[in-house]
Enzyme design. Structure first.
Site, PDB file in Angstrom:
ATOM      1  N   ASP A  12      24.606 -36.557   5.522  1.00  0.00           N
ATOM      2  CA  ASP A  12      25.158 -35.197   4.898  1.00  0.00           C
ATOM      3  C   ASP A  12      24.136 -34.884   4.078  1.00  0.00           C
ATOM      4  O   ASP A  12      22.974 -35.331   4.013  1.00  0.00           O
ATOM      5  CB  ASP A  12      26.185 -35.800   3.824  1.00  0.00           C
ATOM      6  CG  ASP A  12      26.894 -34.615   3.308  1.00  0.00           C
ATOM      7  OD1 ASP A  12      27.086 -33.574   3.811  1.00  0.00           O
ATOM      8  OD2 ASP A  12      26.897 -34.665   1.925  1.00  0.00           O
ATOM      9  N   SER A  13      24.181 -33.638   3.775  1.00  0.00           N
ATOM     10  CA  SER A  13      23.391 -32.643   3.033  1.00  0.00           C
ATOM     11  C   SER A  13      23.233 -33.511   1.662  1.00  0.00           C
ATOM     12  O   SER A  13      22.331 -32.977   0.650  1.00  0.00           O
ATOM     13  CB  SER A  13      23.703 -31.333   2.963  1.00  0.00           C
ATOM     14  OG  SER A  13      24.835 -31.252   2.218  1.00  0.00           O
ATOM     15  N   TYR A  44      22.902 -27.286   1.750  1.00  0.00           N
ATOM     16  CA  TYR A  44      22.675 -26.732   3.104  1.00  0.00           C
ATOM     17  C   TYR A  44      23.410 -25.346   2.942  1.00  0.00           C
ATOM     18  O   TYR A  44      22.869 -24.693   3.781  1.00  0.00           O
ATOM     19  CB  TYR A  44      23.048 -27.565   3.972  1.00  0.00           C
ATOM     20  CG  TYR A  44      22.079 -28.552   4.487  1.00  0.00           C
ATOM     21  CD1 TYR A  44      21.123 -29.187   3.631  1.00  0.00           C
ATOM     22  CD2 TYR A  44      22.262 -29.320   5.496  1.00  0.00           C
ATOM     23  CE1 TYR A  44      20.130 -30.026   3.822  1.00  0.00           C
ATOM     24  CE2 TYR A  44      21.349 -30.408   5.766  1.00  0.00           C
ATOM     25  CZ  TYR A  44      20.350 -30.637   5.118  1.00  0.00           C
ATOM     26  OH  TYR A  44      19.088 -31.672   5.524  1.00  0.00           O
ATOM     27  N   GLY A  45      24.578 -25.158   2.481  1.00  0.00           N
ATOM     28  CA  GLY A  45      25.398 -24.172   2.589  1.00  0.00           C
ATOM     29  C   GLY A  45      24.689 -22.556   2.193  1.00  0.00           C
ATOM     30  O   GLY A  45      25.338 -21.588   2.361  1.00  0.00           O
ATOM     31  N   CYS A  75      29.232 -33.226   7.422  1.00  0.00           N
ATOM     32  CA  CYS A  75      28.652 -32.088   6.536  1.00  0.00           C
ATOM     33  C   CYS A  75      29.124 -31.134   7.600  1.00  0.00           C
ATOM     34  O   CYS A  75      28.555 -30.945   8.687  1.00  0.00           O
ATOM     35  CB  CYS A  75      27.216 -32.058   6.406  1.00  0.00           C
ATOM     36  SG  CYS A  75      26.682 -30.421   5.621  1.00  0.00           S
ATOM     37  N   ASN A  76      29.940 -30.136   6.902  1.00  0.00           N
ATOM     38  CA  ASN A  76      30.682 -28.947   7.826  1.00  0.00           C
ATOM     39  C   ASN A  76      29.353 -28.059   8.103  1.00  0.00           C
ATOM     40  O   ASN A  76      29.520 -27.451   9.281  1.00  0.00           O
ATOM     41  CB  ASN A  76      31.616 -28.085   6.922  1.00  0.00           C
ATOM     42  CG  ASN A  76      32.830 -28.989   7.085  1.00  0.00           C
ATOM     43  OD1 ASN A  76      33.775 -29.048   7.753  1.00  0.00           O
ATOM     44  ND2 ASN A  76      33.247 -29.792   5.776  1.00  0.00           N
ATOM     45  N   THR A  77      28.571 -27.809   7.270  1.00  0.00           N
ATOM     46  CA  THR A  77      27.445 -26.845   7.462  1.00  0.00           C
ATOM     47  C   THR A  77      26.337 -27.241   8.495  1.00  0.00           C
ATOM     48  O   THR A  77      26.375 -26.479   9.368  1.00  0.00           O
ATOM     49  CB  THR A  77      26.776 -26.555   6.037  1.00  0.00           C
ATOM     50  OG1 THR A  77      27.703 -25.980   5.174  1.00  0.00           O
ATOM     51  CG2 THR A  77      25.798 -25.488   6.425  1.00  0.00           C
ATOM     52  N   GLU A 154      27.425 -33.109  -6.785  1.00  0.00           N
ATOM     53  CA  GLU A 154      26.265 -33.871  -6.767  1.00  0.00           C
ATOM     54  C   GLU A 154      25.681 -34.345  -7.946  1.00  0.00           C
ATOM     55  O   GLU A 154      24.754 -35.223  -7.939  1.00  0.00           O
ATOM     56  CB  GLU A 154      25.302 -32.629  -6.006  1.00  0.00           C
ATOM     57  CG  GLU A 154      25.308 -32.502  -4.567  1.00  0.00           C
ATOM     58  CD  GLU A 154      24.544 -33.463  -3.697  1.00  0.00           C
ATOM     59  OE1 GLU A 154      23.661 -34.202  -4.223  1.00  0.00           O
ATOM     60  OE2 GLU A 154      25.206 -33.759  -2.651  1.00  0.00           O
ATOM     61  N   CYS A 186      34.480 -28.704   2.945  1.00  0.00           N
ATOM     62  CA  CYS A 186      33.256 -29.212   2.721  1.00  0.00           C
ATOM     63  C   CYS A 186      33.539 -30.884   2.215  1.00  0.00           C
ATOM     64  O   CYS A 186      34.486 -30.952   1.583  1.00  0.00           O
ATOM     65  CB  CYS A 186      32.502 -28.561   1.505  1.00  0.00           C
ATOM     66  SG  CYS A 186      31.147 -29.120   0.890  1.00  0.00           S
ATOM     67  N   THR A 187      32.771 -31.622   2.446  1.00  0.00           N
ATOM     68  CA  THR A 187      32.930 -33.001   2.471  1.00  0.00           C
ATOM     69  C   THR A 187      32.971 -33.502   0.919  1.00  0.00           C
ATOM     70  O   THR A 187      33.173 -34.367   0.404  1.00  0.00           O
ATOM     71  CB  THR A 187      32.246 -33.878   3.497  1.00  0.00           C
ATOM     72  OG1 THR A 187      30.893 -33.604   3.022  1.00  0.00           O
ATOM     73  CG2 THR A 187      32.576 -33.780   4.827  1.00  0.00           C
ATOM     74  N   HIS A 188      32.142 -32.537   0.191  1.00  0.00           N
ATOM     75  CA  HIS A 188      32.006 -32.871  -1.235  1.00  0.00           C
ATOM     76  C   HIS A 188      33.482 -32.669  -1.816  1.00  0.00           C
ATOM     77  O   HIS A 188      33.870 -33.366  -3.017  1.00  0.00           O
ATOM     78  CB  HIS A 188      31.100 -31.945  -2.000  1.00  0.00           C
ATOM     79  CG  HIS A 188      29.564 -32.189  -1.637  1.00  0.00           C
ATOM     80  ND1 HIS A 188      29.058 -31.931  -0.578  1.00  0.00           N
ATOM     81  CD2 HIS A 188      28.715 -32.833  -2.388  1.00  0.00           C
ATOM     82  CE1 HIS A 188      27.579 -32.342  -0.446  1.00  0.00           C
ATOM     83  NE2 HIS A 188      27.485 -32.860  -1.662  1.00  0.00           N
TER      84      HIS A 188
END
Length: 260
Positions: A12-13, A44-45, A75-77, A154, A186-188
């Site tokens: 993931d980012s 990353y987005g 990570c979707n992006t 984050e 978004c995975t966050h």
């Protein structure tokens, strides 16, 4: 070491992909996992597509060099930017990306209004646009850019007044719509799902793609004969590009986190 005994790589980012890792651990408790989060370059987005593609390919290569037998791009992006290219590069590696859980949201209720919360880049990508337009005649799908939301996760801010005010502001453009469900793109975002649910109301169903992604990876490992049948509980190794003790503590905290 037999290949089936090697770890599953998760990328993931930042730390958001740990929401997917949690589902992977639940569904495949005997597997070992190696998780790489690129928090140095998060989010990353907001980065250019070519840069996201290069970062993703480089970091997936790092996981493979470190013994990963399969890859989850959590990570979707990054999925939108690079998964097609990664599949060309590594045709023999079971590789799963993640995408917003629009399909289950559409199937949840006929002719519903669905809000997709995601990073601005994810919503702009052709992959997302194609996915959304598949269901044009079945639901009213409203993309909602959420710049800044992943940064709360984050920084380990998963609840509290500051976060609530921010999410209220994000949802303000759609507050007058009769929303039936929200898709966390978004995975966050699953780490702040309880706050989103509180603000959206109990009548709104909230979906994320983590469970389906974990199920798909398990299926691919079975298909490839690579599922680890170890009866003992597997291990999780965290690596983060920030390489600080604080970041690794955050990773472990999120793996064990129970939302309020």
């Amino acid at each position: 070491m037999e290949r089936c005994m090697q770890p599953v790589g998760v990328f993931d980012s930042g730390v958001g992909g740990i929401s997917v890792l949690r589902e992977l651990v639940k569904q495949m408790p005997g597997e070992d996992f190696i998780y790489f989060g690129d928090s140095v370059h998060a989010p990353y987005g907001t980065r250019p597509l070519d840069e996201v593609k290069k970062l993703t390919i480089d970091n997936v290569g790092f996981l493979l060099e470190n013994g990963a037998k399969s890859i989850v791009v959590a990570c979707n992006t990054a999925t939108s930017a690079a998964v097609a290219r990664l599949r060309e590069m590594y045709p023999l590696v079971p590789l799963v990306g993640i995408e917003p859980a629009i399909k289950p949201a559409v199937l949840y209720k006929n002719n519903s209004c669905i809000v997709v919360m995601a990073t601005p880049m994810t919503l702009k990508q052709e992959k997302f646009q194609k996915l959304m337009h598949q269901y044009d005649d079945m639901a009213d799908i409203v993309p909602l850019p959420c710049p800044g939301l992943m940064e709360f996760v984050e920084h380990g801010i998963l609840y509290g007044e500051e976060l609530e005010k921010y999410i209220i502001k994000l949802l303000n453009p759609v507050k007058n719509k009769n929303i039936n469900s929200i898709v966390l793109g978004c995975t966050h975002y699953p780490f702040v799902k309880s706050v989103i649910q509180k603000i959206a109301g109990s009548q709104v169903m909230v979906f994320d793609g983590g469970e389906g992604t974990a199920r798909e990876m398990k299926r691919r490992l079975l298909e490839a004969g690579l599922l680890n049948n170890n009866k003992k509980k597997g291990s999780v190794k965290f690596i983060n590009s920030l390489n600080t003790e604080e970041e690794l503590k955050l990773c472990q905290f999120l793996l064990e986190y129970e939302s309020r």
